[in-house]
Design an enzyme around this catalytic site. Structure first.
Site, PDB file in Angstrom:
ATOM      1  N   HIS A   9     -13.524  -3.919   4.147  1.00 12.92           N
ATOM      2  CA  HIS A   9     -12.078  -4.194   4.173  1.00 12.92           C
ATOM      3  C   HIS A   9     -11.407  -3.726   5.474  1.00 12.92           C
ATOM      4  O   HIS A   9     -10.726  -4.494   6.129  1.00 12.92           O
ATOM      5  CB  HIS A   9     -11.410  -3.553   2.945  1.00 12.92           C
ATOM      6  CG  HIS A   9      -9.929  -3.771   2.885  1.00 12.92           C
ATOM      7  ND1 HIS A   9      -9.226  -3.872   1.716  1.00 12.92           N
ATOM      8  CD2 HIS A   9      -8.989  -3.920   3.850  1.00 12.92           C
ATOM      9  CE1 HIS A   9      -7.949  -4.081   1.956  1.00 12.92           C
ATOM     10  NE2 HIS A   9      -7.778  -4.102   3.256  1.00 12.92           N
ATOM     11  N   HIS A  63      -3.114   1.573   8.587  1.00  9.51           N
ATOM     12  CA  HIS A  63      -4.198   0.776   7.999  1.00  9.51           C
ATOM     13  C   HIS A  63      -4.369  -0.494   8.821  1.00  9.51           C
ATOM     14  O   HIS A  63      -3.385  -1.160   9.148  1.00  9.51           O
ATOM     15  CB  HIS A  63      -3.857   0.431   6.547  1.00  9.51           C
ATOM     16  CG  HIS A  63      -4.767  -0.600   5.938  1.00  9.51           C
ATOM     17  ND1 HIS A  63      -6.126  -0.375   5.765  1.00  9.51           N
ATOM     18  CD2 HIS A  63      -4.547  -1.854   5.474  1.00  9.51           C
ATOM     19  CE1 HIS A  63      -6.672  -1.447   5.217  1.00  9.51           C
ATOM     20  NE2 HIS A  63      -5.738  -2.366   5.033  1.00  9.51           N
ATOM     21  N   HIS A 121      -7.364  -3.930   9.787  1.00  8.45           N
ATOM     22  CA  HIS A 121      -8.633  -4.612   9.493  1.00  8.45           C
ATOM     23  C   HIS A 121      -9.456  -4.657  10.779  1.00  8.45           C
ATOM     24  O   HIS A 121      -9.521  -5.686  11.458  1.00  8.45           O
ATOM     25  CB  HIS A 121      -8.363  -6.027   8.961  1.00  8.45           C
ATOM     26  CG  HIS A 121      -7.701  -6.036   7.614  1.00  8.45           C
ATOM     27  ND1 HIS A 121      -7.368  -7.188   6.947  1.00  8.45           N
ATOM     28  CD2 HIS A 121      -7.332  -5.008   6.798  1.00  8.45           C
ATOM     29  CE1 HIS A 121      -6.821  -6.875   5.779  1.00  8.45           C
ATOM     30  NE2 HIS A 121      -6.781  -5.559   5.678  1.00  8.45           N
ATOM     31  N   GLU A 169       0.827  -1.214   0.000  1.00 11.14           N
ATOM     32  CA  GLU A 169       0.000   0.000   0.000  1.00 11.14           C
ATOM     33  C   GLU A 169       0.862   1.265   0.000  1.00 11.14           C
ATOM     34  O   GLU A 169       0.374   2.349   0.328  1.00 11.14           O
ATOM     35  CB  GLU A 169      -0.948   0.014   1.211  1.00 11.14           C
ATOM     36  CG  GLU A 169      -1.981  -1.099   1.248  1.00 11.14           C
ATOM     37  CD  GLU A 169      -3.119  -0.967   0.231  1.00 11.14           C
ATOM     38  OE1 GLU A 169      -3.179   0.067  -0.469  1.00 11.14           O
ATOM     39  OE2 GLU A 169      -3.919  -1.914   0.121  1.00 11.14           O
TER      40      GLU A 169
HETATM   41  O1  2HA Z   1      -0.963  -4.878   4.288  1.00 11.13           O
HETATM   42  O2  2HA Z   1      -3.962  -4.953   4.638  1.00 11.13           O
HETATM   43  O3  2HA Z   1      -4.827  -3.994   2.289  1.00 11.13           O
HETATM   44  C1  2HA Z   1      -1.921  -5.757   3.834  1.00 11.13           C
HETATM   45  C2  2HA Z   1      -3.242  -5.088   3.682  1.00 11.13           C
HETATM   46  C3  2HA Z   1      -3.567  -4.574   2.355  1.00 11.13           C
HETATM   47 ZN    ZN Z   2      -5.983  -4.297   4.234  1.00 10.12          ZN
END
Ligand code: 2HA
Ligand code: ZN
Length: 286
Positions: free
Chosen positions: A233, A161, A163, A138
């Site tokens: 996501h 980022h 999840h 990313e």
């Molecule tokens: O780094 O989460 O969206 C892996 C991820 C990509």
């Molecule tokens: Zn991700």
């Protein structure tokens, strides 16, 4: 014939690689990376290689130290980032696991140094890491956001980022696929959500990860928010510090959890009323 200048450069680079990881400020930062990576893993927000982060660290180095980086081989970037010329970032490694980053932060990150025209970058990884550690897939999204932060909100140096399970679950529900319904729900579940996330979340309808399209949409969302949710996501958060970015998503996850707890008890949560939310905003403004 051996090019003496190149040899000197390589020697200089190897020394710098050692120096960068030995620097007191970098060691402190890696400790914070380790703590946050552990939290992300413990909360179930970073399965397999999920999640990535970048931190602008240019300010931790002197111009003289950064000069030592300017003469090395650069990898081309697909896009030009003129504002990022000579900026240095700590970036999570491609494929790295947060559970491993918690134990060995230095081996699971690399530094990315952008050249003078913003067209290419150079990777510095922990000595002894073979093969060369590469930055997160990313990276284009991180660089786009980092460029916007540097131009418009220079105290914010971190992009994270993750999840976040509870927030992903919310965006699976059709009624929570708009900024208006998401923010009204998240603010309504706990008084501190509107206090600490006053601009609410941005929302990005499902888009293929790792693409220029998701990078552009994320950038637009983060121009007016601290966090954007990627439908089905995860989320991308920015902050002055890594702990700060983590805390923002933790607060949002708490709100989502309260909602699901009420629903799983078979009840519809009432939410804070518009008057109560207005009162909080009024009382804590400035
Ligand atoms: O780094 O989460 O969206 C892996 C991820 C990509
Ligand atoms: Zn991700």
């Amino acid at each position: 014939m051996v090019n003496i200048e190149n040899l000197l450069n390589i020697d200089n680079l190897l020394n710098f690689t050692n120096d960068i990881f030995q620097k007191k400020e970098i060691k402190t930062l890696l400790q914070e990376v380790s703590e946050v990576a552990q939290y992300l893993w413990d909360r179930g927000w970073a399965e397999r290689n999920a999640g990535n982060l970048s931190i602008r660290v240019t300010e931790l180095f002197t111009d003289k130290e950064l000069e030592r980086l300017s003469t090395y081989p650069f990898l081309p970037l697909a896009k030009t980032y003129p504002e990022l010329a000579h900026q240095l970032f700590l970036v999570s490694a491609a494929g790295s696991r947060m559970r491993n980053m918690a134990k060995q932060p230095a081996a699971n990150v690399c530094f990315v140094f952008v050249n003078e025209s913003g067209t290419a970058y150079h990777i510095i990884c922990h000595p002894g890491e073979e093969p060369l550690v590469k930055p997160s897939s990313e990276l284009p999204a991180h660089l786009c956001i980092q460029q916007m932060l540097l131009q418009k909100r220079s105290s914010e140096k971190v992009v994270l980022h993750a999840h976040v399970l509870e927030l992903i679950a919310l965006t699976q529900l059709p009624e929570f696929t708009s900024e208006a319904t998401l923010n009204s729900l998240l603010w309504g579940m706990h008084p501190e959500t509107i206090m600490f996330v006053p601009k609410g979340v941005g929302f990005i309808p499902y888009t293929l990860p790792g693409t220029e399209k998701i990078a552009r949409a994320t950038l637009t969302g983060l121009e007016s928010h601290q966090v954007v949710l990627w439908e089905k996501h995860g989320c991308m958060a920015v902050g002055n510090t890594l702990s700060g970015a983590f805390e923002t998503i933790d607060i949002l996850a708490k709100s989502a959890k309260i909602y699901f707890l009420c629903k799983s008890a078979g009840a519809e949560p009432q939410g804070l009323s518009p008057d109560q939310l207005r009162e909080i905003k009024e009382h804590y403004k400035g």
